[in-house]
Design a protein around this motif. Sequence first.
Motif, PDB file in Angstrom:
ATOM      1  N   VAL A  41      31.891  22.124  40.073  1.00 51.24           N
ATOM      2  CA  VAL A  41      31.297  23.171  39.247  1.00 51.24           C
ATOM      3  C   VAL A  41      31.599  24.580  39.749  1.00 51.24           C
ATOM      4  O   VAL A  41      31.874  25.489  38.952  1.00 51.24           O
ATOM      5  CB  VAL A  41      29.759  22.959  39.165  1.00 51.24           C
ATOM      6  N   TRP A  42      31.570  24.781  41.046  1.00 52.35           N
ATOM      7  CA  TRP A  42      31.619  26.141  41.590  1.00 52.35           C
ATOM      8  C   TRP A  42      32.894  26.925  41.261  1.00 52.35           C
ATOM      9  O   TRP A  42      32.821  28.142  41.078  1.00 52.35           O
ATOM     10  CB  TRP A  42      31.416  26.108  43.094  1.00 52.35           C
ATOM     11  N   PRO A  43      34.073  26.281  41.216  1.00 52.36           N
ATOM     12  CA  PRO A  43      35.261  27.094  40.918  1.00 52.36           C
ATOM     13  C   PRO A  43      35.158  27.874  39.619  1.00 52.36           C
ATOM     14  O   PRO A  43      35.660  29.008  39.517  1.00 52.36           O
ATOM     15  CB  PRO A  43      36.382  26.044  40.861  1.00 52.36           C
ATOM     16  N   SER A  44      34.485  27.315  38.613  1.00 52.24           N
ATOM     17  CA  SER A  44      34.373  28.008  37.322  1.00 52.24           C
ATOM     18  C   SER A  44      33.032  28.720  37.168  1.00 52.24           C
ATOM     19  O   SER A  44      32.912  29.653  36.358  1.00 52.24           O
ATOM     20  CB  SER A  44      34.532  27.003  36.174  1.00 52.24           C
ATOM     21  N   ALA A  45      32.015  28.305  37.938  1.00 49.82           N
ATOM     22  CA  ALA A  45      30.689  28.927  37.813  1.00 49.82           C
ATOM     23  C   ALA A  45      30.042  29.048  39.182  1.00 49.82           C
ATOM     24  O   ALA A  45      29.098  28.324  39.513  1.00 49.82           O
ATOM     25  CB  ALA A  45      29.804  28.103  36.869  1.00 49.82           C
ATOM     26  N   PRO A  46      30.529  29.959  40.024  1.00 50.73           N
ATOM     27  CA  PRO A  46      29.978  30.099  41.372  1.00 50.73           C
ATOM     28  C   PRO A  46      28.517  30.549  41.329  1.00 50.73           C
ATOM     29  O   PRO A  46      28.163  31.438  40.544  1.00 50.73           O
ATOM     30  CB  PRO A  46      30.871  31.157  42.014  1.00 50.73           C
ATOM     31  N   PRO A  47      27.655  29.964  42.142  1.00 48.84           N
ATOM     32  CA  PRO A  47      26.229  30.320  42.124  1.00 48.84           C
ATOM     33  C   PRO A  47      25.962  31.626  42.878  1.00 48.84           C
ATOM     34  O   PRO A  47      26.709  32.006  43.780  1.00 48.84           O
ATOM     35  CB  PRO A  47      25.574  29.138  42.837  1.00 48.84           C
ATOM     36  N   ARG A  48      24.871  32.306  42.509  1.00 44.37           N
ATOM     37  CA  ARG A  48      24.487  33.513  43.244  1.00 44.37           C
ATOM     38  C   ARG A  48      23.945  33.162  44.628  1.00 44.37           C
ATOM     39  O   ARG A  48      24.143  33.907  45.580  1.00 44.37           O
ATOM     40  CB  ARG A  48      23.434  34.288  42.451  1.00 44.37           C
ATOM     41  N   ASP A  49      23.237  32.045  44.733  1.00 43.55           N
ATOM     42  CA  ASP A  49      22.657  31.600  46.003  1.00 43.55           C
ATOM     43  C   ASP A  49      23.158  30.176  46.264  1.00 43.55           C
ATOM     44  O   ASP A  49      22.550  29.201  45.812  1.00 43.55           O
ATOM     45  CB  ASP A  49      21.132  31.634  45.927  1.00 43.55           C
ATOM     46  N   PRO A  50      24.267  30.022  46.987  1.00 44.06           N
ATOM     47  CA  PRO A  50      24.853  28.690  47.173  1.00 44.06           C
ATOM     48  C   PRO A  50      23.904  27.692  47.815  1.00 44.06           C
ATOM     49  O   PRO A  50      23.857  26.523  47.403  1.00 44.06           O
ATOM     50  CB  PRO A  50      26.061  28.961  48.082  1.00 44.06           C
ATOM     51  N   ARG A  51      23.131  28.127  48.800  1.00 43.66           N
ATOM     52  CA  ARG A  51      22.232  27.174  49.452  1.00 43.66           C
ATOM     53  C   ARG A  51      21.140  26.698  48.497  1.00 43.66           C
ATOM     54  O   ARG A  51      20.821  25.499  48.439  1.00 43.66           O
ATOM     55  CB  ARG A  51      21.600  27.781  50.712  1.00 43.66           C
ATOM     56  N   ALA A  52      20.546  27.624  47.750  1.00 41.17           N
ATOM     57  CA  ALA A  52      19.510  27.234  46.793  1.00 41.17           C
ATOM     58  C   ALA A  52      20.078  26.263  45.758  1.00 41.17           C
ATOM     59  O   ALA A  52      19.415  25.293  45.366  1.00 41.17           O
ATOM     60  CB  ALA A  52      18.934  28.469  46.114  1.00 41.17           C
ATOM     61  N   TRP A  53      21.312  26.538  45.308  1.00 43.20           N
ATOM     62  CA  TRP A  53      21.953  25.641  44.326  1.00 43.20           C
ATOM     63  C   TRP A  53      22.099  24.243  44.906  1.00 43.20           C
ATOM     64  O   TRP A  53      21.781  23.242  44.247  1.00 43.20           O
ATOM     65  CB  TRP A  53      23.317  26.212  43.948  1.00 43.20           C
ATOM     66  N   LEU A  54      22.590  24.165  46.152  1.00 43.02           N
ATOM     67  CA  LEU A  54      22.785  22.862  46.779  1.00 43.02           C
ATOM     68  C   LEU A  54      21.465  22.142  47.016  1.00 43.02           C
ATOM     69  O   LEU A  54      21.374  20.926  46.842  1.00 43.02           O
ATOM     70  CB  LEU A  54      23.538  23.022  48.107  1.00 43.02           C
ATOM     71  N   VAL A  55      20.441  22.881  47.433  1.00 47.08           N
ATOM     72  CA  VAL A  55      19.129  22.258  47.654  1.00 47.08           C
ATOM     73  C   VAL A  55      18.613  21.656  46.349  1.00 47.08           C
ATOM     74  O   VAL A  55      18.147  20.503  46.317  1.00 47.08           O
ATOM     75  CB  VAL A  55      18.129  23.286  48.220  1.00 47.08           C
ATOM     76  N   THR A  56      18.686  22.437  45.283  1.00 45.49           N
ATOM     77  CA  THR A  56      18.195  21.939  43.983  1.00 45.49           C
ATOM     78  C   THR A  56      18.995  20.726  43.526  1.00 45.49           C
ATOM     79  O   THR A  56      18.428  19.712  43.092  1.00 45.49           O
ATOM     80  CB  THR A  56      18.304  23.060  42.929  1.00 45.49           C
ATOM     81  N   ALA A  57      20.321  20.817  43.626  1.00 47.51           N
ATOM     82  CA  ALA A  57      21.167  19.695  43.186  1.00 47.51           C
ATOM     83  C   ALA A  57      20.924  18.458  44.033  1.00 47.51           C
ATOM     84  O   ALA A  57      20.808  17.341  43.505  1.00 47.51           O
ATOM     85  CB  ALA A  57      22.638  20.112  43.253  1.00 47.51           C
ATOM     86  N   ALA A  58      20.841  18.619  45.353  1.00 42.04           N
ATOM     87  CA  ALA A  58      20.644  17.469  46.235  1.00 42.04           C
ATOM     88  C   ALA A  58      19.271  16.847  46.018  1.00 42.04           C
ATOM     89  O   ALA A  58      19.132  15.620  46.024  1.00 42.04           O
ATOM     90  CB  ALA A  58      20.811  17.906  47.689  1.00 42.04           C
TER      91      ALA A  58
END
Length: 378
Positions: A41-58
């Motif tokens: 997902v990130w190559p086309s839609a990089p998150p503003r807060d990568p850690r928060a994105w990963l925490v939510t996804a995980a």
Amino acid sequence: MDEALLRTLTPKVLGILCRRGADFAAAEDAVQDALVEALRVWPSAPPRDPRAWLVTAAWRKFLDATRAETSRRRREDLADAEPEPGPASTVDDTLRLYFLCAHPSLTPSSAVALTLRAVGGLTTRQIAQAYLVPEATMAQRISRAKRTVSGARFDQPGDVATVLRVLYLVFNEGYSGEVDLSAEAIRLTRQLAAVIDHPEVAGLLALMLLHHARRVARTAPDGSLVPLAEQDRGRWDTRLIGEGIGILQAALARDRLGEFQAQAAIAALHADAPTAEETDWPQIVEWYDELTGLTGSPVVRLNRAVAVGEAEGAAAGLVALAELDPSLPRHTAVAAYLHERNGDLAKAAELYAEAARQAPNLPERDHLVKQAARLNSR
């Protein structure tokens, strides 16, 4: 896609899931699934807060897996626990993960593999390549390790010495495959030093930096070994040497000597000598005496015999060597070197040939064979 960022975030996200109550094995699986999703997902839609994105996804991956396997009541409890979207917690659980991955019930090889996966953020394929084993074999090793530590309490204090031993094992694996394990060990030890104030952590980091500074000079263009005395010191990384010595001096000033600080002190004396002839061998012998007192290791005493041979003469080195078990790894190679320094070239050639037959790897074997051939040609 910044893979280095993902590897840095991996232990932080895993720690957050475990602190929320997730089982370690299930949490680690969920984090790996989230990383795969991030790569997509990130190559086309990089998150503003990568850690928060990963925490939510995980966390959602974990909930999905849990809902499929647990009772309705447990599913509802976990679903209710999902936090609202927003910045991730700033608490760093990296240190706890180090301790968990260096659990005393794990074998050293399993502890190393789990540390590289859970804390280092490496894939199973990368770890398998580094250790030259099939990916399926490494996957089984990691799965067994995860099951072993899954029941361990996450809030118990860990053993720093065990964590450092695991990192030292990673460093000594060196380089193979696409991952430089020596550099990875330095990165992880720097990370550990940032979250725990301990002189032995600093000592290990200094030791790694001082050894790594000499790395490029250790082999010739054809891949053959270059002994320390013959290395081109102009190729040593003076920046790493300076950093390592600075870290070591600060650790020694705390007057809580440990084995990694003592080893780093020996490495610093080698690194600080402008030429091999100017090496301060008497002081190195003194540090080996300290290290022997700390560890009682026969390998340390073997290295001390070499230092004694340099400081007091080959005959004194042979006397020190005679006190040790001849079956020690590299004992025969040390005996060959000291006999050559003592002028007994025939005996030295014989011992070099014997040591070559005992060598643990091809470069070392080839080096010893060349030493035997050099003396025999005389």
